[in-house]
Design a protein around this motif. Structure first.
Motif, short mmCIF file in Angstrom:
data_model
loop_
_atom_site.label_atom_id
_atom_site.label_comp_id
_atom_site.label_asym_id
_atom_site.label_seq_id
_atom_site.Cartn_x
_atom_site.Cartn_y
_atom_site.Cartn_z
N LEU A 66 0.83 -1.21 0.00
CA LEU A 66 0.00 0.00 0.00
C LEU A 66 0.86 1.25 0.00
O LEU A 66 0.58 2.23 -0.71
CB LEU A 66 -0.93 -0.01 1.22
N ALA A 67 1.95 1.25 0.77
CA ALA A 67 2.85 2.41 0.80
C ALA A 67 3.53 2.61 -0.55
O ALA A 67 3.65 3.74 -1.04
CB ALA A 67 3.90 2.23 1.89
N ASP A 135 -3.55 -0.94 -8.97
CA ASP A 135 -3.18 0.05 -7.95
C ASP A 135 -4.42 0.63 -7.27
O ASP A 135 -4.42 0.85 -6.05
CB ASP A 135 -2.32 1.16 -8.57
N ALA A 136 -5.49 0.85 -8.03
CA ALA A 136 -6.73 1.36 -7.43
C ALA A 136 -7.32 0.35 -6.46
O ALA A 136 -7.85 0.71 -5.40
CB ALA A 136 -7.74 1.69 -8.52
N MET A 137 -7.22 -0.93 -6.79
CA MET A 137 -7.72 -1.97 -5.90
C MET A 137 -6.94 -1.99 -4.59
O MET A 137 -7.52 -2.13 -3.50
CB MET A 137 -7.64 -3.33 -6.57
N VAL A 138 -5.62 -1.84 -4.67
CA VAL A 138 -4.80 -1.83 -3.46
C VAL A 138 -5.16 -0.64 -2.59
O VAL A 138 -5.27 -0.77 -1.36
CB VAL A 138 -3.30 -1.81 -3.84
N ARG A 139 -5.35 0.52 -3.19
CA ARG A 139 -5.75 1.69 -2.40
C ARG A 139 -7.11 1.46 -1.74
O ARG A 139 -7.33 1.85 -0.59
CB ARG A 139 -5.81 2.93 -3.30
N HIS A 140 -8.00 0.84 -2.47
CA HIS A 140 -9.34 0.55 -1.94
C HIS A 140 -9.27 -0.40 -0.74
O HIS A 140 -10.12 -0.36 0.14
CB HIS A 140 -10.19 -0.05 -3.06
N HIS A 141 -8.25 -1.23 -0.68
CA HIS A 141 -8.13 -2.20 0.41
C HIS A 141 -7.98 -1.53 1.77
O HIS A 141 -8.22 -2.18 2.79
CB HIS A 141 -6.94 -3.13 0.16
N ALA A 142 -7.60 -0.27 1.79
CA ALA A 142 -7.49 0.43 3.07
C ALA A 142 -8.82 0.37 3.84
O ALA A 142 -8.84 0.30 5.07
CB ALA A 142 -7.06 1.87 2.85
N ASN A 187 -16.22 2.49 -11.51
CA ASN A 187 -14.84 2.57 -12.01
C ASN A 187 -13.99 1.43 -11.46
O ASN A 187 -13.17 0.85 -12.17
CB ASN A 187 -14.22 3.92 -11.65
N LEU A 188 -14.18 1.12 -10.18
CA LEU A 188 -13.40 0.04 -9.58
C LEU A 188 -13.77 -1.30 -10.21
O LEU A 188 -12.90 -2.13 -10.50
CB LEU A 188 -13.62 -0.01 -8.07
N THR A 190 -14.98 -1.71 -13.24
CA THR A 190 -14.51 -1.70 -14.62
C THR A 190 -13.04 -2.06 -14.69
O THR A 190 -12.61 -2.83 -15.56
CB THR A 190 -14.73 -0.30 -15.24
N ASP A 191 -12.24 -1.53 -13.78
CA ASP A 191 -10.81 -1.82 -13.78
C ASP A 191 -10.54 -3.30 -13.61
O ASP A 191 -9.57 -3.84 -14.17
CB ASP A 191 -10.11 -1.03 -12.67
N SER A 192 -11.37 -3.98 -12.82
CA SER A 192 -11.13 -5.40 -12.55
C SER A 192 -11.73 -6.32 -13.62
O SER A 192 -11.40 -7.51 -13.67
CB SER A 192 -11.71 -5.78 -11.18
N GLN A 193 -12.60 -5.76 -14.47
CA GLN A 193 -13.33 -6.61 -15.40
C GLN A 193 -12.49 -7.08 -16.58
O GLN A 193 -12.86 -8.06 -17.24
CB GLN A 193 -14.56 -5.86 -15.94
N THR A 194 -11.39 -6.41 -16.89
CA THR A 194 -10.60 -6.79 -18.06
C THR A 194 -10.11 -8.22 -17.95
O THR A 194 -10.30 -9.04 -18.86
CB THR A 194 -9.40 -5.84 -18.23
N LEU A 195 -9.47 -8.56 -16.81
CA LEU A 195 -8.97 -9.91 -16.62
C LEU A 195 -10.11 -10.91 -16.47
O LEU A 195 -10.01 -12.05 -16.95
CB LEU A 195 -8.06 -9.97 -15.40
N VAL A 196 -11.19 -10.49 -15.82
CA VAL A 196 -12.35 -11.37 -15.67
C VAL A 196 -12.93 -11.74 -17.03
O VAL A 196 -13.24 -12.90 -17.31
CB VAL A 196 -13.44 -10.70 -14.80
#
Length: 379
Positions: A66-67, A135-142, A187-188, A190-196
């Protein structure tokens, strides 16, 4: 002689008679010392010890990641190696603390340390930067980390998870209609849907489908992938009104406006559009409780014509063979949503059978943490 295959003889969990003989042996300090000195066993002991410590230090590893993401360290190394001194000012860190972070990143194999003391992206780090939305997913994990700060209270249902408020549509809540809120979670997704989408199109044969309705498809990322691979399929998208605002923009950019029909509504309260001979649910079911899923599957059964196909794609529990990703990460994530549940393919198949579907097939994904699939037909 005692029969060691008999649970009563082993004293195992079948009769509550205490630890089995294998458990007692493995817990013995004398045996552990012996195994650590014995060729063959020594390799196993070391591997298990390293794996166990990975579990113990898991939270610290995730915080290092995350850092690295928040401080844009990986992004700043795309153009070549840099030193801690060069990277520190932009991150607002002292040189010593930046060196600490870079060394930890190298320990995670996201970076590699060079002979001159500078750091560069490793193959793993380069791959991380190249995956859309990671990277957006990792930030969201907070948000998830805060929800799990007291895991015992969380499991006892004594907390108010913030993650549930991040995904308001799972409750059918009015705030899901707010365009800003809808855009955030769309948006989150959508970002994950490419690999799915990539894995789903490998797992499931879409040939023979004339018209595909994607329910809860967000801004149309999955339909865009299907449309690119199968230009003859007519496409329909059903989602909340605020979400469809983003879909119009995305599908316009993809040049698919003329091929996609948008349908506004909630699958909880509104009838599903008719006319499609196939319906897809991409990362939809695990967001919702069993009663909601059962009602949705019943609606889909009504909406499909005889012989119509249903395609379900999402990360699934390993069931009888627990999976290290889906039965840890996704299971707790969906629990934090308060309505979600990560189901096994077998459980989904049972629910499909109860809804009247037949010819139910499971399609295990090569990357279960991305997706697996279940398909079925209406008689």
């Amino acid at each position: 002689m005692a029969d060691m295959t008999d649970p009563a003889t082993r004293g195992g969990p079948a009769d509550g008679g205490g630890p089995s003989w294998t458990t007692r042996l493995l817990m013995s300090p004398r045996f552990q010392a012996f195994a650590s000195r014995t060729p063959g066993l020594r390799r196993i002991v070391r591997a298990e010890g390293a794996a166990l410590f990975d579990v113990v230090q898991g939270f610290v590893r995730s915080q290092v990641l995350l850092a690295l993401v928040d401080l844009q360290v990986l992004e700043n190394l795309v153009n070549g190696p840099r030193t801690a001194r060069a990277l520190a000012p932009a991150a607002g860190l002292t040189e010593d603390r930046m060196a600490l972070l870079l060394q930890a990143g190298a320990g995670l194999r996201l970076l590699k340390r060079r002979a001159d003391g500078s750091f560069a992206l490793s193959i793993r780090g380069t791959a991380f930067v190249g995956v859309p939305g990671l990277d957006a997913m990792v930030r969201h994990h907070a948000v998830l980390y805060r929800d799990l700060a007291d895991p015992v209270a969380f499991l006892r249902g004594q907390t108010d998870p913030a993650l549930a408020r991040f995904w308001p549509y799972v409750f059918g809540a009015a705030q899901a209609e707010d365009p800003v809120t809808a855009a955030t979670y769309s948006n989150l997704m959508t970002d994950s849907q490419t690999l799915v989408a990539e894995d789903t199109l490998r797992l499931v044969d879409f040939r023979g489908i004339a018209r595909l309705l994607d329910i809860g498809g967000g801004t149309g990322a999955f339909l865009a992938a299907v449309g690119a691979r199968h230009p003859a399929i007519r496409l329909d998208l059903f989602d909340l009104p605020a979400v469809l605002l983003g879909a119009q923009v995305r599908l316009g950019q993809e040049g698919l406006v003329s091929r996609v029909t948008l349908h506004s509504g909630s699958f909880r309260d509104d009838p599903l559009p008719a006319g499609a001979d196939a319906i897809s649910l991409i990362r939809v079911l695990y967001d919702h409780a069993d009663a909601t899923v059962a009602a949705l599957l019943a609606k889909i059964h009504v909406a499909l014509p005889p012989g119509g196909r249903l395609i379900i794609s999402e990360p699934m529990s390993g069931g009888a063979d627990p999976d290290p990703a889906t039965d840890v990460y996704f299971a707790l994530y969906t629990a934090a949503m308060q309505t979600g549940r990560t189901r096994s393919a077998a459980t989904i198949a049972q629910m499909l059978g109860a809804a009247g579907f037949s010819l139910i097939r499971t399609h295990p994904g090569p990357r279960p943490f991305i997706t697996s699939a279940v398909t079925a037909r209406r008689d």
